[in-house]
Scaffold this motif. Structure first.
Motif, PDB file in Angstrom:
ATOM      1  N   VAL A 460       0.795  -1.050   0.153  1.00 16.63           N
ATOM      2  CA  VAL A 460       0.175   0.040   0.062  1.00 16.63           C
ATOM      3  C   VAL A 460       0.591   0.803  -0.129  1.00 16.63           C
ATOM      4  N   LEU A 461       2.007   1.619   1.177  1.00 15.41           N
ATOM      5  CA  LEU A 461       2.790   2.359   1.140  1.00 15.41           C
ATOM      6  C   LEU A 461       3.689   2.575  -0.190  1.00 15.41           C
ATOM      7  N   GLY A 462       4.247   1.140  -0.882  1.00 13.13           N
ATOM      8  CA  GLY A 462       4.743   1.193  -2.018  1.00 13.13           C
ATOM      9  C   GLY A 462       4.255   2.441  -3.058  1.00 13.13           C
ATOM     10  N   ASP A 465      -0.923   6.444  -3.963  1.00 14.52           N
ATOM     11  CA  ASP A 465      -0.574   8.095  -4.286  1.00 14.52           C
ATOM     12  C   ASP A 465      -0.923   8.486  -3.250  1.00 14.52           C
ATOM     13  N   ARG A 466      -2.331   7.713  -2.705  1.00 14.63           N
ATOM     14  CA  ARG A 466      -3.504   8.409  -1.317  1.00 14.63           C
ATOM     15  C   ARG A 466      -3.657   7.158  -0.848  1.00 14.63           C
ATOM     16  N   ILE A 467      -3.963   7.038   0.087  1.00 14.63           N
ATOM     17  CA  ILE A 467      -4.263   5.766   1.306  1.00 14.63           C
ATOM     18  C   ILE A 467      -6.050   6.099   1.497  1.00 14.63           C
ATOM     19  N   GLU A 483       2.165  11.492   3.894  1.00 16.45           N
ATOM     20  CA  GLU A 483       2.457  11.408   5.199  1.00 16.45           C
ATOM     21  C   GLU A 483       2.130  10.450   6.407  1.00 16.45           C
ATOM     22  N   ALA A 484       1.379   9.158   4.709  1.00 18.46           N
ATOM     23  CA  ALA A 484       1.116   7.934   5.469  1.00 18.46           C
ATOM     24  C   ALA A 484       2.790   7.048   6.375  1.00 18.46           C
ATOM     25  N   ASP A 485       2.671   6.241   7.078  1.00 19.09           N
ATOM     26  CA  ASP A 485       3.239   4.970   7.607  1.00 19.09           C
ATOM     27  C   ASP A 485       2.699   3.682   8.003  1.00 19.09           C
TER      28      ASP A 485
END
Length: 497
Positions: A460-462, A465-467, A483-485
């Motif tokens: 998902v993080l890799g 563009d947005r989550i 901003e996501a982790d």
């Protein structure tokens, strides 16, 4: 040296002219977890099927506790203490959980044939409790999620008190909590002297629970290493014969205008007041715990499930979809998480499966034009690097990764505006994963919008563009990539503010 429960020497297996196993060696010791690794099509599942009597071998030897063995069916292997959790679920959907658990091993009163139903239900609860889950033993198995069906398979295998437990992608459909419970059970079984063969494409799992790692490549034995003396890069290089570089390809965000707008849609019991949008050229990742409603939301947009209220717009125009055919006609494709049950017709060929969603493109006056069909399928197989004997090979005989490529090929043919991918790399090897990621990047560079549901947070993080994070049927958060982790996603997925 520790005693080997299983020793396999020089196993060869061919299907017609295709040599699938080319003299493979493998051994399993008591009380160890031995990983069997390789890309899809490397021969892992075939080796297990040869070992347990599903496929006869062409040559080579199999020794169980030092004694030469040839099984002609899995029941014989099971009597010798070898239990298998296959990648393909063997659940009968119309039977209850308890009936599936004791299928072929029903408890009866003496020779009367009368079933001890109450006892079987109680034991079913006990076996599942060892895995940290409760499932109503009277519930029909077909009503359960893929993850819960997988837990039944695992519990059924553990219940046999086997000396050897073979696990083929056991965690592919499980939540993090269920995986944690399974690992505790594996540790307990190891201490009891059970030998475990563990097949998984999840590298972090391999280094967490395995003692040794054996790698196969293109049906050949490559090497066996102690897990403590190797690392991810070495194993990947042995698997694919080269360095893969970064796990996720470089992604250039190339989004344009908003393509899909979803506002306040609901389906009672599944999700409520869902709103989001996705732009052309964007990958919107969708995260959340299993059962949060992610799949149900996307099935509703595809016309496979009904929703109430709200509004959906495509290209700014109201979108009315009552059936998946309507979605396809509007340029929307859905790659389902259950590729075997919903994504493919397993007893049909690659050609027939890929053409299925593309009949308008390969037909004239409702008659299929063989030349057009062949050109389409050849182009898609080449583009996706499908490893097969040819377009006439049945899809059911392909490896998991190549089956997934056929599913993707079905939808590439319609030249979609919006492609919804539900767990696109589940059960897929690391090399095929990277190929799928490149295809996703390529599609977005042409303006295709992608919605990707994934339970693997690194993915998902890799790739996103947005989550969009879903928690219990509601939007928990919408995060930009920068901003996501993992911590923020899990916080939102579990109901944190």
């Amino acid at each position: 040296m520790e005693q080997s429960i299983i020793r396999i020497e020089g196993i060869k297996k061919s299907f017609g002219p295709v040599e699938v196993l080319k003299g493979v060696d493998f051994d399993l010791r008591t009380g160890e977890v031995h990983a069997l690794m390789g890309e899809n099509g490397a021969g892992k599942s075939t080796l297990i099927k040869v070992l347990t009597g599903i496929h006869p071998r062409n040559s080579g030897e199999i020794y169980i506790r030092g004694e030469s063995k040839t099984y002609t069916n899995p029941k014989q292997a099971e009597k010798d203490g070898i239990a298998v959790i296959h990648q393909e679920l063997n659940i009968i959907p119309t039977l209850t959980v308890a009936q599936n658990m004791f299928l072929g091993k029903e408890l009866k009163y003496g020779r009367t044939g009368i079933l001890r139903s109450k006892e079987m239900k109680q034991k079913t609860i006990e076996y599942l409790d060892k895995l940290g889950v409760y499932i109503d033993p009277d519930q029909e198995a077909g009503e359960l999620s893929v993850g819960k069906q997988q837990m039944i398979e695992i519990a059924r295998a553990i219940a046999t008190d086997a000396e050897v437990l073979i696990m083929d992608e056991p965690t592919a459909a499980l939540t993090d909590k269920e995986i944690e419970a399974l690992f505790k059970v594996i540790d307990s079984l190891k201490k009891q002297g059970v030998g475990i063969v563990y097949i998984s494409h999840r590298m972090e799992e391999i280094f967490k629970i395995c003692d040794r790692i054996t790698v196969l490549r293109d049906g050949e034995y490559v090497e066996t290493r102690d897990a403590s003396t190797t690392d991810l890069n070495e194993i990947v290089k042995m698997m694919v014969g080269r360095d893969l570089g970064e796990q996720f390809p470089h992604r250039v965000r190339s989004e344009g205008e908003v393509l899909l707008q979803v506002k306040d849609i609901s389906a009672p019991g599944y999700f409520e007041n869902i709103s989001f949008d996705v732009a052309r050229g964007e990958i919107l990742g969708v995260a959340g715990l299993m059962g949060a409603g992610r799949t149900e939301i996307m099935e509703s947009l595809f016309g496979a499930r009904k929703f109430k209220g709200g509004e959906v717009r495509l290209d700014g125009n109201p979108l009315k979809i009552k059936h998946p055919a309507d979605a396809i006609n509007k340029g929307i494709g859905l790659i389902t998480e259950d590729r075997k049950g919903k994504g493919l017709v397993l007893n049909q060929t690659i050609r027939e499966n890929m053409a299925l969603t593309n009949l308008p493109h390969v037909s004239q006056n409702k008659i299929i034009q063989k030349k057009r069909e062949q050109e389409l399928v050849d182009r898609l197989m080449k583009r996706l690097n499908v490893k097969a004997t040819g377009p006439e090979q049945t899809v059911g005989s392909l490896s998991g990764g190549n089956q997934q490529k056929v599913v993707i090929g079905k939808w590439l043919g319609i030249q979609p505006k919006l492609l919804i991918l539900d767990e696109p790399t589940r059960g897929v090897d690391i090399g095929s994963k990277k190929e799928i990621y490149h295809i996703m990047n390529e599609l977005t560079s042409f303006g295709v919008a992608i919605i990707m549901i994934s339970s693997e947070l690194p993915e998902v993080l890799g790739m996103s563009d947005r989550i969009l994070v879903i928690h219990e049927g509601k939007v928990g958060a919408l995060l930009n990539r920068d901003e996501a982790d993992q911590e923020k996603i899990m916080h939102a997925a579990t109901g944190g503010e």
